[in-house]
Design a protein around this motif. Structure first.
Motif, PDB file in Angstrom:
ATOM      1  N   PHE A  33      79.411  40.657  56.124  1.00  0.00           N
ATOM      2  CA  PHE A  33      80.026  39.385  55.758  1.00  0.00           C
ATOM      3  C   PHE A  33      81.127  39.613  54.726  1.00  0.00           C
ATOM      4  O   PHE A  33      80.945  39.315  53.547  1.00  0.00           O
ATOM      5  CB  PHE A  33      78.983  38.432  55.179  1.00  0.00           C
ATOM      6  N   PRO A  34      82.286  40.107  55.132  1.00  0.00           N
ATOM      7  CA  PRO A  34      83.348  40.308  54.144  1.00  0.00           C
ATOM      8  C   PRO A  34      83.872  38.959  53.641  1.00  0.00           C
ATOM      9  O   PRO A  34      84.127  38.050  54.424  1.00  0.00           O
ATOM     10  CB  PRO A  34      84.421  41.072  54.905  1.00  0.00           C
ATOM     11  N   GLY A  35      83.973  38.818  52.342  1.00  0.00           N
ATOM     12  CA  GLY A  35      84.472  37.586  51.757  1.00  0.00           C
ATOM     13  C   GLY A  35      83.433  36.517  51.548  1.00  0.00           C
ATOM     14  O   GLY A  35      83.755  35.425  51.062  1.00  0.00           O
ATOM     15  N   PHE A  36      82.175  36.770  51.887  1.00  0.00           N
ATOM     16  CA  PHE A  36      81.127  35.759  51.726  1.00  0.00           C
ATOM     17  C   PHE A  36      80.918  35.421  50.254  1.00  0.00           C
ATOM     18  O   PHE A  36      80.741  34.258  49.901  1.00  0.00           O
ATOM     19  CB  PHE A  36      79.814  36.230  52.355  1.00  0.00           C
ATOM     20  N   GLY A  37      80.936  36.430  49.387  1.00  0.00           N
ATOM     21  CA  GLY A  37      80.738  36.195  47.960  1.00  0.00           C
ATOM     22  C   GLY A  37      81.837  35.329  47.376  1.00  0.00           C
ATOM     23  O   GLY A  37      81.581  34.403  46.601  1.00  0.00           O
ATOM     24  N   ILE A  38      83.076  35.617  47.739  1.00  0.00           N
ATOM     25  CA  ILE A  38      84.214  34.829  47.255  1.00  0.00           C
ATOM     26  C   ILE A  38      84.119  33.396  47.779  1.00  0.00           C
ATOM     27  O   ILE A  38      84.357  32.434  47.040  1.00  0.00           O
ATOM     28  CB  ILE A  38      85.537  35.484  47.688  1.00  0.00           C
ATOM     29  N   ALA A  40      81.383  31.757  48.631  1.00  0.00           N
ATOM     30  CA  ALA A  40      80.267  31.071  47.972  1.00  0.00           C
ATOM     31  C   ALA A  40      80.673  30.610  46.568  1.00  0.00           C
ATOM     32  O   ALA A  40      80.356  29.488  46.165  1.00  0.00           O
ATOM     33  CB  ALA A  40      79.059  31.990  47.905  1.00  0.00           C
ATOM     34  N   VAL A  41      81.377  31.447  45.838  1.00  0.00           N
ATOM     35  CA  VAL A  41      81.830  31.077  44.491  1.00  0.00           C
ATOM     36  C   VAL A  41      82.858  29.944  44.571  1.00  0.00           C
ATOM     37  O   VAL A  41      82.796  28.977  43.794  1.00  0.00           O
ATOM     38  CB  VAL A  41      82.413  32.303  43.761  1.00  0.00           C
ATOM     39  N   ALA A  42      83.779  30.019  45.503  1.00  0.00           N
ATOM     40  CA  ALA A  42      84.796  28.979  45.644  1.00  0.00           C
ATOM     41  C   ALA A  42      84.158  27.643  46.038  1.00  0.00           C
ATOM     42  O   ALA A  42      84.529  26.591  45.497  1.00  0.00           O
ATOM     43  CB  ALA A  42      85.833  29.395  46.684  1.00  0.00           C
ATOM     44  N   PHE A  43      83.202  27.663  46.936  1.00  0.00           N
ATOM     45  CA  PHE A  43      82.544  26.423  47.361  1.00  0.00           C
ATOM     46  C   PHE A  43      81.736  25.823  46.221  1.00  0.00           C
ATOM     47  O   PHE A  43      81.736  24.602  46.017  1.00  0.00           O
ATOM     48  CB  PHE A  43      81.653  26.678  48.576  1.00  0.00           C
TER      49      PHE A  43
END
Length: 70
Positions: A33-38, A40-43
């Motif tokens: 899941f590339p970009g999942f962490g970013i 989640a933080v943005a949401f």
């Protein structure tokens, strides 16, 4: 040569890629899941800002019906 193993694996060079760090479980999971962490933080930031903004803006409770002739 006391440090050499008694038996040598003839396939050791061909199997060495399996022990490479890029094939570790952590690396494999993070690349699923590339970009999942970013995201989640943005949401989460969006939801917090939206909730704070909506709680600061006063809501009108009266409904104006412009279609009614009265």
């Amino acid at each position: 040569m006391p440090n050499l193993p008694l038996f040598r694996d003839p396939w050791a060079r061909r199997e060495a890629w399996r022990k490479h760090p890029i094939f570790s479980n952590r690396t494999m999971f993070s690349s699923i899941f590339p970009g999942f962490g970013i995201a989640a933080v943005a949401f989460t930031a969006y939801v917090i800002v939206d909730n704070l903004y909506l709680s600061a803006v006063p809501h009108s409770t009266e409904h104006k019906d412009h279609a009614s002739p009265h």
